[in-house]
Design a protein around this motif. Sequence first.
Motif, short mmCIF file in Angstrom:
data_model
loop_
_atom_site.label_atom_id
_atom_site.label_comp_id
_atom_site.label_asym_id
_atom_site.label_seq_id
_atom_site.Cartn_x
_atom_site.Cartn_y
_atom_site.Cartn_z
N LEU A 1 -38.55 6.81 12.07
CA LEU A 1 -38.22 7.61 10.89
C LEU A 1 -37.05 6.98 10.15
O LEU A 1 -36.14 6.43 10.77
N MET B 1 -42.89 14.69 6.38
CA MET B 1 -43.53 15.65 7.27
C MET B 1 -42.74 16.95 7.33
O MET B 1 -41.53 16.93 7.54
N VAL C 1 -34.04 12.21 8.19
CA VAL C 1 -34.38 13.59 8.54
C VAL C 1 -33.51 14.52 7.71
O VAL C 1 -32.28 14.37 7.69
N VAL D 1 -38.72 13.39 7.66
CA VAL D 1 -39.06 14.70 8.23
C VAL D 1 -38.12 15.72 7.62
O VAL D 1 -36.95 15.41 7.37
#
Length: 228
Positions: A106, A87, A109, A9
């Motif tokens: 995930l 994302m 990040v 992300v």
Amino acid sequence: MMAKLFRAVIMGPPGSGKGTISERIAQSFGLKHLSSGDFLRENIAANTEAGVLAKTYIERGLMVPDHVMTRLLLPRLEEMTRHSWLMDGFPCTLAQAKALNSTCDLDLVISLNIPYETLKDRLSDRWIHLASGRVYNMGFNPPRVQGRDDLSGEPLIQHDNDQPEALVSRLRHYKDVAKPVIDLYKSKGILHTFSGTETDRIWPYINSLLSTKIPSRPETDTQHIPLP
Ligand SMILES: Nc1ncnc2c1ncn2[C@@H]1O[C@H](COP(=O)(O)OP(=O)(O)OP(=O)(O)O)[C@@H](O)[C@H]1O
Ligand SMILES: Nc1nc2c(ncn2[C@@H]2O[C@H](COP(=O)(O)OP(=O)(O)O)[C@@H](O)[C@H]2O)c(=O)[nH]1
């Protein structure tokens, strides 16, 4: 043996370069670049029930409610069992992050930390092709023909939302909602923060971090696949 799938992300305030950096990551590492904004635009264009609802918020410069976002996005992510993805634009609230958490683990990040003056300068010069969400900047990545999208030739527009008057409250809102999300990812040990004023100087650090986690791919292999 199939390579392990990679899920990442990218977070950051408006204008921090999420879209720009996501495109570079997609090109260099062959991840699918998923964008909440693209996904919403596609639903609006297709007149889906959720798209019609989302439009009423976006037109007023408001965030789309969490339950609408999660109902739209999570089923699509669940279907992507064979792809690595990045994302951009989701999650942006703690409720969205918790919902995503219950769907997938995930790996990483990326959080972009860019000074206010830089955001202000970039956004006041950001031009957008509304239908596709492609962005330009008159200094950094100008369109080939002034005022026109490179691919469609259609006119580019500027968002009132990107002008300095709107930016202060957008940034305040981002800070409020993003803080608990950032804290959550920090506590999981998957948060990597990058600070700076130029994408070209931040990019090598992101590139080398990702190189330790995923094999790079030739540019011809890459794709940006908006969610249907
Ligand atoms: N995760 C999300 N939660 C709620 N609303 C969202 C979310 N992602 C996008 N939206 C809505 O869709 C709109 C368009 O999103 P998009 O990411 O394209 O552009 P944006 O607001 O200009 O963001 P940025 O300036 O960070 O690129 C947002 O302004 C917001 O109303
Ligand atoms: N001048 C300048 N503009 C940049 C830089 N990086 C991105 N931009 C531009 O800044 C604007 C915001 O970038 P974008 O990727 O849309 O950020 P996002 O809102 O976080 O997705 C766009 O017009 C980009 O073309 C940079 O290093 N310098």
